[in-house]
Design an enzyme around this catalytic site. Structure first.
Site, PDB file in Angstrom:
ATOM      1  CB  ILE A  17      20.018 -20.036 -31.136  1.00 31.55           C
ATOM      2  CG1 ILE A  17      19.392 -18.726 -31.115  1.00 31.55           C
ATOM      3  CG2 ILE A  17      21.340 -20.251 -30.793  1.00 31.55           C
ATOM      4  CD1 ILE A  17      19.139 -18.304 -29.852  1.00 31.55           C
ATOM      5  NE  ARG A  37      11.729 -32.614 -31.138  1.00 29.37           N
ATOM      6  CZ  ARG A  37      10.638 -32.232 -30.665  1.00 29.37           C
ATOM      7  NH1 ARG A  37       9.694 -32.878 -29.947  1.00 29.37           N
ATOM      8  NH2 ARG A  37      10.444 -30.884 -30.487  1.00 29.37           N
ATOM      9  CG  ASP A  56      12.426 -35.923 -27.847  1.00 34.49           C
ATOM     10  OD1 ASP A  56      12.883 -35.055 -26.948  1.00 34.49           O
ATOM     11  OD2 ASP A  56      11.274 -35.969 -28.231  1.00 34.49           O
ATOM     12  CG  ASN A  83      20.216 -24.336 -29.241  1.00 39.42           C
ATOM     13  OD1 ASN A  83      19.827 -23.124 -29.085  1.00 39.42           O
ATOM     14  ND2 ASN A  83      19.379 -24.854 -30.097  1.00 39.42           N
ATOM     15  CE1 TYR A 148      11.194 -20.244 -23.193  1.00 31.69           C
ATOM     16  CE2 TYR A 148      11.348 -18.302 -22.659  1.00 31.69           C
ATOM     17  CZ  TYR A 148      11.819 -18.997 -23.148  1.00 31.69           C
ATOM     18  OH  TYR A 148      12.981 -18.861 -24.122  1.00 31.69           O
ATOM     19  CE  LYS A 152      14.669 -21.410 -22.150  1.00 29.45           C
ATOM     20  NZ  LYS A 152      15.654 -22.464 -22.690  1.00 29.45           N
TER      21      LYS A 152
END
Length: 242
Positions: A17, A37, A56, A83, A148, A152
């Protein structure tokens, strides 16, 4: 400086993305500060008016240094697209706790660092836009998304708090939450059962959303008048039922 449009900063810009967002915003004429990175992958895209910096997002000092480089060349960062992220999917009780650290440091700390780095300048100028890339897993709970999804949900909570703070300075804070998408984030899923669950869903959706459509949605939101804040955007493939 290009003397054209204001500077847009994108983290995690070397793939998926982030990379597609860089292409879309570049095509719209924006100079870019692209942080990743793997900056060689950014350079390989050959985008004009672009500065690729290896950094980073877990390192606030590195982000600040990247911004200093970008602003020296193109002027102030007017839009940050936070992002960078990883998708270490697994059930909490089956997951290596070391992966929790990666998820929290990149998906949470990285977002905080990005906002902290650009906020002072935006407040001083009383202008700017922050777009935090979350996930539909930040609004709903899915199998194998335990930690995860928690990271979010964090993005949504901290964005709401930051939005309240920055509104007094007329700075916009937005969140975009894609559903299943065609990106390289699947390469960060290392748990076999979690990958199988995710992959079955992707195949039912012809691979999921195109990253280009996610990028175009962010461009649309950013190009709205500064007095209009599209606070929350959830975008999925039409076939995604949950």
């Amino acid at each position: 400086m290009t003397g054209k449009k204001p500077l847009v900063m994108i983290t995690g810009a070397s793939a998926g993305i982030g990379q597609e967002t860089a292409r879309v915003f570049s095509a719209a004429g924006y100079p870019l500060l692209l942080v990743a990175r793997r900056p060689a992958l950014i350079d390989a895209m050959g985008l004009p008016d672009t500065l690729a910096v290896e950094a980073d997002v877990r390192d606030l000092g590195a982000l600040a240094a990247a911004i200093e480089q970008g602003e020296k060349r193109f002027g102030p960062v007017d839009c940050l697209i936070n992002n960078a992220g990883i998708s270490r999917l697994a059930r909490l009780d089956e997951q290596d706790p070391e992966q929790w650290r990666d998820l929290i440091d990149i998906n949470c700390l990285g977002v905080l660092n990005g906002m902290h780095a650009v906020a002072p300048g935006m407040k001083e100028r009383r202008h700017g836009t922050i777009i935090n890339v979350s996930s539909i897993a930040g609004r709903k709970v899915y199998p194998h998304h335990d930690v995860y999804g928690g990271t979010k949900h964090f993005v949504h909570a901290v964005s709401e708090g930051m939005r309240q703070t920055m509104s007094a300075y007329r700075v916009r804070v937005m969140v975009i939450s894609p559903g299943v998408a065609k990106s390289e984030i699947d390469k960060t899923i290392t748990h076999e059962n979690a990958y199988d669950f995710w992959d079955r869903g992707r195949k039912l959706l012809d691979g999921g959303l195109d990253a280009c459509d996610i990028a175009r949605t962010m461009l649309f939101a950013y190009q709205l008048p500064q007095t209009v804040n599209l606070q929350e955007m959830t975008i999925t493939h039409t076939g995604q039922e949950f």
